[in-house]
Design a protein around this motif. Structure first.
Motif, short mmCIF file in Angstrom:
data_model
loop_
_atom_site.label_atom_id
_atom_site.label_comp_id
_atom_site.label_asym_id
_atom_site.label_seq_id
_atom_site.Cartn_x
_atom_site.Cartn_y
_atom_site.Cartn_z
N PRO B 93 0.81 -1.23 0.00
CA PRO B 93 0.00 0.00 0.00
C PRO B 93 0.84 1.28 0.00
CG PRO B 93 -0.40 -1.30 1.99
CD PRO B 93 0.43 -2.13 1.10
N SER B 94 2.02 1.23 0.65
CA SER B 94 2.88 2.41 0.66
C SER B 94 3.31 2.77 -0.76
CB SER B 94 4.13 2.16 1.50
OG SER B 94 3.92 2.57 2.81
N LEU B 97 0.37 4.06 -2.79
CA LEU B 97 0.06 5.45 -2.48
C LEU B 97 1.08 6.39 -3.11
CD1 LEU B 97 -0.97 5.43 1.29
CD2 LEU B 97 -2.33 6.26 -0.62
N THR B 134 2.70 14.39 0.95
CA THR B 134 2.32 13.08 0.41
C THR B 134 3.36 12.02 0.75
OG1 THR B 134 3.32 13.63 -1.72
CG2 THR B 134 0.95 14.01 -1.47
N SER B 138 2.24 8.61 2.48
CA SER B 138 2.45 7.27 1.93
C SER B 138 3.40 6.45 2.80
CB SER B 138 2.93 7.32 0.48
OG SER B 138 3.95 8.27 0.32
#
Lengths: 248, 466, 79
Positions: B93-94, B97, B134, B138
């Motif tokens: 997911p990191s 993102l 961001t 992330s």
């Protein structure tokens, strides 16, 4: 016709009794509940709407007693005595009722608008613990309801009882602990003098007992509160409503 | 008015005197035993036990979880499992993102150019603010969204008080409370959240110890730095599975060193600054209760992850802007950023670091997550934060700047030991309501970080190891 | 005997709590009152603290406190 009256309902109880779970389940206000002592230090608030009324629930810190040994206990005690919530719900753990009842008995010395919620009733059933709530109600002299906060059972009856208590349809006669003759003698010596000072604003028997126990800070608090009362018909609540996110 | 108030004070005093005369020291015991007798009486009339009174399930589980043989291995395994879930689970997911934000950035930049906005505005808002924020989202959000709910599940289940029970002896030796083990575990996720969680420790002295030393467990925001450096420099000679094992070993070593420092600092503080403040200890071991899985996960993700993240963003956003400004404002032909680097370099070299690293730590005060991107930005002199996809590229960047394994080791040590991040400091102030203790919380780690890295650098250089 | 000397399975009736101040109050609130019956549940893996059952809840106390709570052994559970 009075619509949407706001009533304050305080939740008191030992740590680990599911008090915060009940609070969350009733208000839908998302707040994490811990499984140990002293989790909620500042007071979280949330609202429930029931029959045209709004109940503002105040989640008091979970404490073992109300003798002001710690900040938590003092906060809880001061709220019940000085802020005078319309109803105080005492949440008890059905699996260790004996220790939990102490707190209920202490609250009942402070106010007569008490409803006792015996929580974790499902857990108790599993462990073969049967509680006769009608008998308990007769013994304590206040409404007793069995609930399971995590399974959300017993809520309709609870809300209805709150409603009836607020509308004055329920008269309670809270069980008053009889101490030994010596203590009772000292209490009756003090009570008239306490009454002379505070009138009927605060529970005089309870104040006398606390004074005998050496709780000197209580008198300062009473003095302070009475002056505030004179200056304005204050209604300040030590609230941190809306800040629950910061207080996780 | 004055008179009546004086009158009233007088009668309050009289009441108090009367009460004091009547009060005896044994009265409290009498009151409490009457209370217990009443409770017992009422219970004996209203409660019936159809099975044995003991909670067999809890006893059986406790026999395992607090067993002299299995207690500690299970605890370590649980901790390891949480780390593994957090690090491994957050990876995908990191990066998703990160690539989403990069994709979005192109469009935002296009919009800026289409509107003919000046370069500096695009620089401040997009390359500074947007990238800084961001990056933090992330890097931080996925691990938090895994760590906190997992932790909350263990908490609701009732396992955590057992950890405090198992560990208390060790903490008592250094004058601390067993529950500090829990606030430390929370610190692996986020020190700022852990500082708030010290409220579970009722005694003020032990609570202060837990607050002041929490920083020595590396939080989420520092894991990234530690993992990258360990795998690039410490496990360089290894490949495949061995490489992972060696770099995990190095990280475990760093964590253990942090715990060691925690104990030493707690011990020293409880013998000096925090001596003599009274101590009391009771710990309830509640019955194990199966948590409401969904409720717990949702509540903890929403509350904790969200709150921690919002604070981080509030702080990371200005840091992003500031970094961009420093790197792009020139005095003569040198940017403010480079002035800082040059100024710090001699001192940093004596610690086995360099001026860029030191400046990155200083600018990274708001949030540890931004340290690595600021450092890379400095090395590449792009004037804005960037993300490097390829680890090999990253290593070359470092090597070009004259890095050795000593630089990497000391940066890891500095990262582990240095002052708490801005959010944590704010929370420490909120909890202690004292500038003095907040400053102490800043000073102790800073001095230790400088001392340790200095000693290591001198030792390694003196022995001619690099 | 004091609570610290108790072995797993011992049941002790408290006679005296020789502790003063806030800690005494806390212990009383938790149910460590003279006359109360305490079961010794188990020692922590490192020997201290020890977990006791008192009024249906489990409370762990350190040696410093448990050594000052005295009582008489009324039952020993030989499992």
């Amino acid at each position: 016709m009075t619509t949407n009256e706001v009533y304050r309902i305080a939740l008191a109880g030992n740590p680990n009794t599911g008090k915060s779970t009940l609070f969350n389940a009733l208000t839908g206000l998302k707040q994490h509940t811990g499984n140990w002592a002293g989790k909620t230090v500042s007071l979280a608030e949330g609202s429930v709407h029931y029959k045209k009324s709004t109940y503002r629930l105040i989640d008091l810190p979970g404490t073992y007693s109300l003798y002001s040994n710690s900040t938590d206990e003092e906060v809880a005690r001061n709220y019940i005595v000085f802020e005078k919530p319309h109803v105080t719900l005492v949440v008890l753990d059905a699996t260790s009722l004996e220790r939990n009842l102490n707190l209920a008995l202490q609250v009942m010395e402070m106010t007569s608008n008490v409803i006792v919620c015996v929580n974790l009733i499902d857990e108790a059933k599993k462990r073969g613990i049967e509680i006769d709530e009608l008998k308990l109600m007769r013994q304590l002299g206040v409404p007793v309801l069995k609930i399971s906060a995590r399974n959300k059972t017993g809520f309709p009856a609870l809300l209805d009882t709150i409603d009836r208590m607020i509308r004055g349809e329920i008269t309670t006669s809270p069980y008053a602990i009889q101490y030994n003759d010596e203590i009772e003698g000292k209490i009756s010596e003090l009570v008239p003098n306490v009454k002379k000072l505070v009138g009927d604003r605060f529970p005089s028997r309870w104040i006398a007992l606390r004074l005998l126990d050496g709780d000197t800070s209580l008198l300062d608090e009473i003095q302070k509160r009475m002056h505030q009362e004179e200056e304005s018909t204050w209604n300040t609540v030590q609230k941190t409503s809306g800040s629950h996110l910061e207080n996780f | 008015m004055e008179y009546s108030s004086e009158n009233e004070r007088q009668s309050f005093r009289e009441l108090l005197n009367q009460a004091n005369e009547l009060s005896t020291s044994s009265l409290r015991d009498e009151v409490v035993s009457s209370l217990y007798q009443t409770s017992q009486q009422i219970c004996s009339r209203t409660v019936r036990f159809t099975k044995s009174k003991e909670d067999k399930k809890t006893e059986r589980l406790d026999a395992v979880f607090t067993s002299p043989i299995w207690g500690f291995p299970i605890m370590l395994a649980m901790l390891g499992l949480i780390f593994y879930l957090t690090i491994a689970g957050a990876n995908v997911p990191s990066s998703m993102l990160a690539s989403f934000f990069t994709w979005l950035e192109d469009y935002i930049s296009m919009a800026f150019f289409a509107l003919n906005s000046p370069d500096w505005l695009h620089g401040v808002l997009v390359l500074g603010l947007y990238r800084g924020t961001t990056w933090v989202i992330s890097v931080m959000l996925p691990p938090m969204a895994i760590f906190f709910p997992t932790f909350a599940l263990l908490e609701s289940y009732g396992y955590l008080p057992r950890v405090a029970f198992n560990m208390d002896r060790l903490f008592k030796k250094v004058g601390a409370h067993g529950k500090q083990s829990l606030t430390m575990a929370m610190g692996f996720g986020c020190n700022a959240a852990a500082v708030l969680s010290t409220r579970i420790i009722e005694s003020p002295r032990e609570r202060m110890l837990a607050i002041l030393t929490n920083n020595f467990v590396p939080c989420n925001g520092r894991w990234g730095t530690l993992i990258v450096l360990a795998s690039l420099f410490m496990a360089a000679g290894f490949t495949g599975g061995m490489k992972t094992l060696v770099s995990s070993g190095v990280i475990v070593g760093i964590v253990i060193f942090g715990i060691f420092v925690t104990f030493v600092v707690s011990w020293v503080l409880s013998k000096t600054m925090l001596k003599g403040v009274p101590t009391h200890y009771t710990l309830e071991l509640p019955p194990y209760r199966r948590p409401k899985f969904f409720d717990t996960v949702v509540r903890s993700s929403l509350n904790k992850s969200y709150a921690v993240l919002m604070r981080a963003i509030k702080i990371a956003a200005p840091a992003g802007i500031l970094t961009w400004v420093f790197a792009n404002i020139y005095i003569g032909d040198t940017s403010i950023f480079m002035y800082g680097v040059n100024f710090l370099d001699p001192f940093a070299q004596s610690l086995g670091l360099d001026g860029y690293i030191m400046l990155a730590f200083i600018l990274g005060l708001p949030a540890n997550e931004v340290v690595l991107p600021i450092l890379l930005m400095g090395y590449l002199s792009t004037g804005s934060m960037l993300e490097v996809d390829n680890l090999a590229d990253l290593k070359n960047i470092f090597l070009d700047q004259g890095w050795t394994w000593l630089t990497a080791l000391n940066m890891m040590l500095f990262s582990l030991l240095h002052y708490p991040c801005g959010t944590t400091l704010i929370n420490i102030y909120k909890e202690t309501k004292s500038y003095k203790w907040t400053f102490v919380a800043f000073l102790i780690p800073t001095v230790i970080a400088i001392g340790v890295t200095f000693a290591v650098a001198q030792l390694v250089r003196g022995m001619g190891w690099v | 005997m004091n609570l610290y000397e108790g072995n797993k399975g011992d049941r002790i009736r408290i006679k005296e709590v020789a502790i003063e101040g806030v800690m005494r109050r806390r212990l009383l609130d938790l149910g460590f009152v003279p006359g109360a019956i305490v079961d010794v549940l188990k020692k922590s893996p490192l020997g201290d603290p020890i977990a006791f059952r008192v009024s249906h809840t489990t409370i762990a106390l350190r040696k410093e406190e448990s050594i000052k709570i005295t009582g008489e052994l009324i039952q020993h559970d030989n499992e």
